[in-house]
Design an enzyme around this catalytic site. Structure first.
Site, PDB file in Angstrom:
ATOM      1  N   GLY A 284      33.254  55.689  98.412  1.00  0.00           N
ATOM      2  CA  GLY A 284      32.131  55.823  99.340  1.00  0.00           C
ATOM      3  C   GLY A 284      32.562  56.719 100.484  1.00  0.00           C
ATOM      4  O   GLY A 284      32.201  57.887 100.585  1.00  0.00           O
ATOM      5  N   ARG A 285      33.445  56.166 101.323  1.00  0.00           N
ATOM      6  CA  ARG A 285      33.905  56.845 102.527  1.00  0.00           C
ATOM      7  C   ARG A 285      34.467  58.247 102.252  1.00  0.00           C
ATOM      8  O   ARG A 285      34.170  59.186 102.990  1.00  0.00           O
ATOM      9  CB  ARG A 285      34.991  55.982 103.159  1.00  0.00           C
ATOM     10  CG  ARG A 285      35.434  56.412 104.527  1.00  0.00           C
ATOM     11  CD  ARG A 285      36.653  55.581 104.978  1.00  0.00           C
ATOM     12  NE  ARG A 285      36.556  54.185 104.648  1.00  0.00           N
ATOM     13  CZ  ARG A 285      36.142  53.236 105.488  1.00  0.00           C
ATOM     14  NH1 ARG A 285      35.832  53.529 106.718  1.00  0.00           N
ATOM     15  NH2 ARG A 285      36.065  51.975 105.098  1.00  0.00           N
ATOM     16  N   ARG A 322      31.531  50.411 114.177  1.00  0.00           N
ATOM     17  CA  ARG A 322      32.900  50.294 113.638  1.00  0.00           C
ATOM     18  C   ARG A 322      33.958  50.061 114.722  1.00  0.00           C
ATOM     19  O   ARG A 322      34.870  49.258 114.520  1.00  0.00           O
ATOM     20  CB  ARG A 322      33.246  51.516 112.782  1.00  0.00           C
ATOM     21  CG  ARG A 322      32.327  51.685 111.568  1.00  0.00           C
ATOM     22  CD  ARG A 322      32.846  52.687 110.552  1.00  0.00           C
ATOM     23  NE  ARG A 322      34.020  52.201 109.860  1.00  0.00           N
ATOM     24  CZ  ARG A 322      35.259  52.540 110.137  1.00  0.00           C
ATOM     25  NH1 ARG A 322      35.510  53.415 111.105  1.00  0.00           N
ATOM     26  NH2 ARG A 322      36.261  52.024 109.481  1.00  0.00           N
ATOM     27  N   TYR A 326      35.904  46.675 113.977  1.00  0.00           N
ATOM     28  CA  TYR A 326      37.262  46.797 113.405  1.00  0.00           C
ATOM     29  C   TYR A 326      38.252  47.410 114.381  1.00  0.00           C
ATOM     30  O   TYR A 326      39.394  47.680 113.989  1.00  0.00           O
ATOM     31  CB  TYR A 326      37.251  47.687 112.145  1.00  0.00           C
ATOM     32  CG  TYR A 326      36.082  47.480 111.214  1.00  0.00           C
ATOM     33  CD1 TYR A 326      35.903  46.270 110.553  1.00  0.00           C
ATOM     34  CD2 TYR A 326      35.163  48.496 110.983  1.00  0.00           C
ATOM     35  CE1 TYR A 326      34.828  46.081 109.694  1.00  0.00           C
ATOM     36  CE2 TYR A 326      34.092  48.318 110.122  1.00  0.00           C
ATOM     37  CZ  TYR A 326      33.930  47.108 109.484  1.00  0.00           C
ATOM     38  OH  TYR A 326      32.876  46.929 108.645  1.00  0.00           O
ATOM     39  N   CYS A 353      23.537  46.483 126.244  1.00  0.00           N
ATOM     40  CA  CYS A 353      23.770  45.573 127.368  1.00  0.00           C
ATOM     41  C   CYS A 353      24.973  44.688 127.162  1.00  0.00           C
ATOM     42  O   CYS A 353      24.866  43.456 127.209  1.00  0.00           O
ATOM     43  CB  CYS A 353      22.537  44.709 127.564  1.00  0.00           C
ATOM     44  SG  CYS A 353      21.118  45.717 127.922  1.00  0.00           S
ATOM     45  N   TYR A 383      29.427  54.484 106.902  1.00  0.00           N
ATOM     46  CA  TYR A 383      29.309  53.185 107.578  1.00  0.00           C
ATOM     47  C   TYR A 383      28.931  53.316 109.047  1.00  0.00           C
ATOM     48  O   TYR A 383      29.325  52.496 109.879  1.00  0.00           O
ATOM     49  CB  TYR A 383      30.619  52.375 107.423  1.00  0.00           C
ATOM     50  CG  TYR A 383      31.031  52.197 105.980  1.00  0.00           C
ATOM     51  CD1 TYR A 383      30.287  51.377 105.131  1.00  0.00           C
ATOM     52  CD2 TYR A 383      32.134  52.865 105.458  1.00  0.00           C
ATOM     53  CE1 TYR A 383      30.647  51.228 103.800  1.00  0.00           C
ATOM     54  CE2 TYR A 383      32.493  52.721 104.124  1.00  0.00           C
ATOM     55  CZ  TYR A 383      31.749  51.895 103.310  1.00  0.00           C
ATOM     56  OH  TYR A 383      32.101  51.751 101.987  1.00  0.00           O
TER      57      TYR A 383
HETATM   58  N1  LLP Z   1      33.368  49.514  95.571  1.00  0.00           N
HETATM   59  C1  LLP Z   1      33.205  48.280  96.058  1.00  0.00           C
HETATM   60  C2  LLP Z   1      33.079  47.164  95.144  1.00  0.00           C
HETATM   61  C3  LLP Z   1      33.171  48.079  97.450  1.00  0.00           C
HETATM   62  O1  LLP Z   1      33.019  46.854  97.919  1.00  0.00           O
HETATM   63  C4  LLP Z   1      33.282  49.185  98.320  1.00  0.00           C
HETATM   64  C5  LLP Z   1      33.226  49.005  99.775  1.00  0.00           C
HETATM   65  C6  LLP Z   1      33.441  50.465  97.758  1.00  0.00           C
HETATM   66  C7  LLP Z   1      33.493  50.588  96.379  1.00  0.00           C
HETATM   67  C8  LLP Z   1      33.554  51.704  98.595  1.00  0.00           C
HETATM   68  O2  LLP Z   1      34.665  51.681  99.416  1.00  0.00           O
HETATM   69  P1  LLP Z   1      35.081  52.988 100.237  1.00  0.00           P
HETATM   70  O3  LLP Z   1      35.470  54.046  99.225  1.00  0.00           O
HETATM   71  O4  LLP Z   1      33.906  53.419 101.020  1.00  0.00           O
HETATM   72  O5  LLP Z   1      36.201  52.543 101.079  1.00  0.00           O
HETATM   73  N2  LLP Z   1      32.040  48.696 106.632  1.00  0.00           N
HETATM   74  C9  LLP Z   1      33.448  48.938 106.403  1.00  0.00           C
HETATM   75  C10 LLP Z   1      33.742  49.215 104.958  1.00  0.00           C
HETATM   76  C11 LLP Z   1      33.282  48.132 104.017  1.00  0.00           C
HETATM   77  C12 LLP Z   1      33.492  48.504 102.589  1.00  0.00           C
HETATM   78  C13 LLP Z   1      32.864  47.547 101.678  1.00  0.00           C
HETATM   79  N3  LLP Z   1      33.032  47.867 100.304  1.00  0.00           N
HETATM   80  C14 LLP Z   1      33.931  50.085 107.309  1.00  0.00           C
HETATM   81  O6  LLP Z   1      33.130  50.638 108.036  1.00  0.00           O
HETATM   82  O7  LLP Z   1      35.113  50.421 107.301  1.00  0.00           O
END
Ligand code: LLP
Length: 425
Positions: A284-285, A322, A326, A353, A383
């Site tokens: 994703g990221r 974020r 975090y 606020c 995100y």
């Molecule tokens: N696959 C699964 C099953 C996941 O749960 C996630 C992310 C991904 C793929 C994608 O992960 P990435 O490649 O984006 O790291 N809100 C948090 C991140 C939560 C991720 C949840 N799952 C942040 O802003 O760091």
């Protein structure tokens, strides 16, 4: 502190002849004149380049974009056009992907607590597969099959491999103490495989793991691949999905593996371990984070002598939670002075606020920063928009895609009328 380094900016970032930051050939100042601030600006060429890098590394139909990182119809279409499949984690994400015209056969459904309704929608739409997370979910699939919901869904089982990724505890998911998946260590994973294999309600096609998010250390991925290969090779199932989680650099001093390096680590490990299944990943990221930046307007500067200077912008924790959630760090700079030294340390805050509404605890900015300046925060493409909120009844910012000197608004700014859209009085 030196000027912002280009490695944190979208690929097409450049300085225009008027000295102003341009992305995709569009002046950020002109974008702001048209769309206002706060504004998410996404570099379409950057998004496409990362999709292509991932497909080149893993192969077609083996990269599943995790839509939770950033989803709107334009993004779903772009990822699909570039040959990515889509990971949706809720009925809502599935709805947006389908509304974008992405076929259900290109979507995989995730979630640790999918409802019966979400499962029914996914089965009836005929998603590519459902990633099953628990025995209760297998029960729900039995109930749906018994009531004639079909066709029989293809499923992948999410395994918790007992690998602790080095990342923030809230986004680590591979350790035994996790709400996600079937634990390998206590035998649940094998029990789930046996049950799914014997079941008429599902067709078992593979296993999955995801150890966490924003992981920088390639050895954590290699370790997970090893544990999963030990488990998966004897099962001889067609699919092995090794999750997402590749980290990205948010700060000047951070260095993350590239998508291509991640691909070699995972695929070499799998080859060495005798994996014959198709290996897929779910980034994703790594696809979207650095493709975007958020542009704000500086509204208030409060200097407390001998203590601290606060710079307040017109957004905050509602467009980027974020830092609060975090403790994530971000850089910032002035689009009018891309190459300026950033010698002033300030606390960059939003307009909500509460004192916790911080975007950067120790932001470095040029010392001539002034009220009315545009201020940009890079690497906000993942995100940020997707975890945005309406806290304090702030209207969520728009998203603009830029490419080749053209800009198109893909998500408009919310209006006060939107704030009342679900309020029945
Ligand atoms: N696959 C699964 C099953 C996941 O749960 C996630 C992310 C991904 C793929 C994608 O992960 P990435 O490649 O984006 O790291 N809100 C948090 C991140 C939560 C991720 C949840 N799952 C942040 O802003 O760091």
């Amino acid at each position: 502190m030196t000027a912002i380094s280009r490695k944190l900016l979208p690929d097409t970032a450049a300085v225009g002849h008027d000295g102003m930051l341009e992305i995709g050939g569009c002046s950020v100042e002109e974008l702001v004149e048209e769309y206002g601030t706060p504004l998410f600006v996404y570099d379409e060429a950057h998004l496409r380049a990362r999709c292509r890098e991932a497909v080149a590394a893993f192969g077609p139909d083996r990269v599943i974009y995790a839509t939770k990182a950033f989803l709107c119809r334009a993004m779903a279409r772009l990822a699909h056009d570039e040959g990515l499949l889509l990971d949706v984690a809720t009925g809502g994400e599935l709805h947006v992907a389908l509304a974008a015209g992405v076929p259900a056969s290109a979507c995989t459904l995730h979630g640790n607590n999918k409802s019966g309704a979400e499962l029914r929608e996914a089965i009836e739409a005929e998603v590519r597969y459902i990633v099953v997370d628990s025995f209760d979910e297998l029960d729900r699939l039995d109930v749906l099959a018994a009531t004639g919901v079909g066709p029989t869904p293809r499923v992948v089982l999410r395994i918790t491999p007992g690998v602790h990724a080095h990342t923030h505890e809230f986004i680590a998911t591979g350790q035994d103490d996790s709400k996600f998946g079937f634990n390998l260590a206590n035998g649940d994973a094998l029990r789930a495989v046996d049950r799914a294999r014997r079941s008429d309600s599902v067709e078992l096609v593979g296993v999955h793991c995801h150890i966490g998010s924003n992981v920088f250390d390639a050895s954590s991925f290699a370790k997970a691949a090893e544990v999963m290969a030990d488990f998966a090779v004897p099962l001889d199932l067609p699919e092995l999905i090794l999750g997402g989680g590749l980290g990205v650099a948010y700060l000047e001093n951070e260095e993350a593996p590239s998508i291509a390096q991640w691909g070699s680590v995972l695929l070499d490990a799998c080859a060495a371990l005798g994996v014959r299944s198709r290996v897929s990943v779910e980034p994703g990221r790594a696809i979207v984070a650095a493709a975007a930046l958020t542009v704000y307007t500086v509204g208030t500067i409060k200097e407390i002598p001998d203590l601290r200077t606060y710079v307040a912008v017109d957004g905050g924790m509602s467009d980027n939670p974020r830092p609060v959630l975090y403790g994530s760090g971000y850089e910032s700079f002035l689009p009018r002075a891309l190459d300026a030294e950033r010698e002033l340390t300030v606390r960059l805050v939003g307009k909500h606020c509460e004192s916790g509404d911080v975007l950067a605890f120790a932001a470095q900015v040029p010392s001539d920063i002034a009220v009315g300046d545009l201020l940009a925060m890079p690497v906000t493409g993942a995100y940020g928009h997707s975890m945005g909120s309406n806290y304090n009844k702030i209207t969520r910012p728009p998203v603009v895609f830029v490419a080749d000197g053209e800009h198109r608004l893909v998500v408009r700014r919310e209006t006060y009328a939107d704030l009342l859209a679900t309020d029945l009085g």
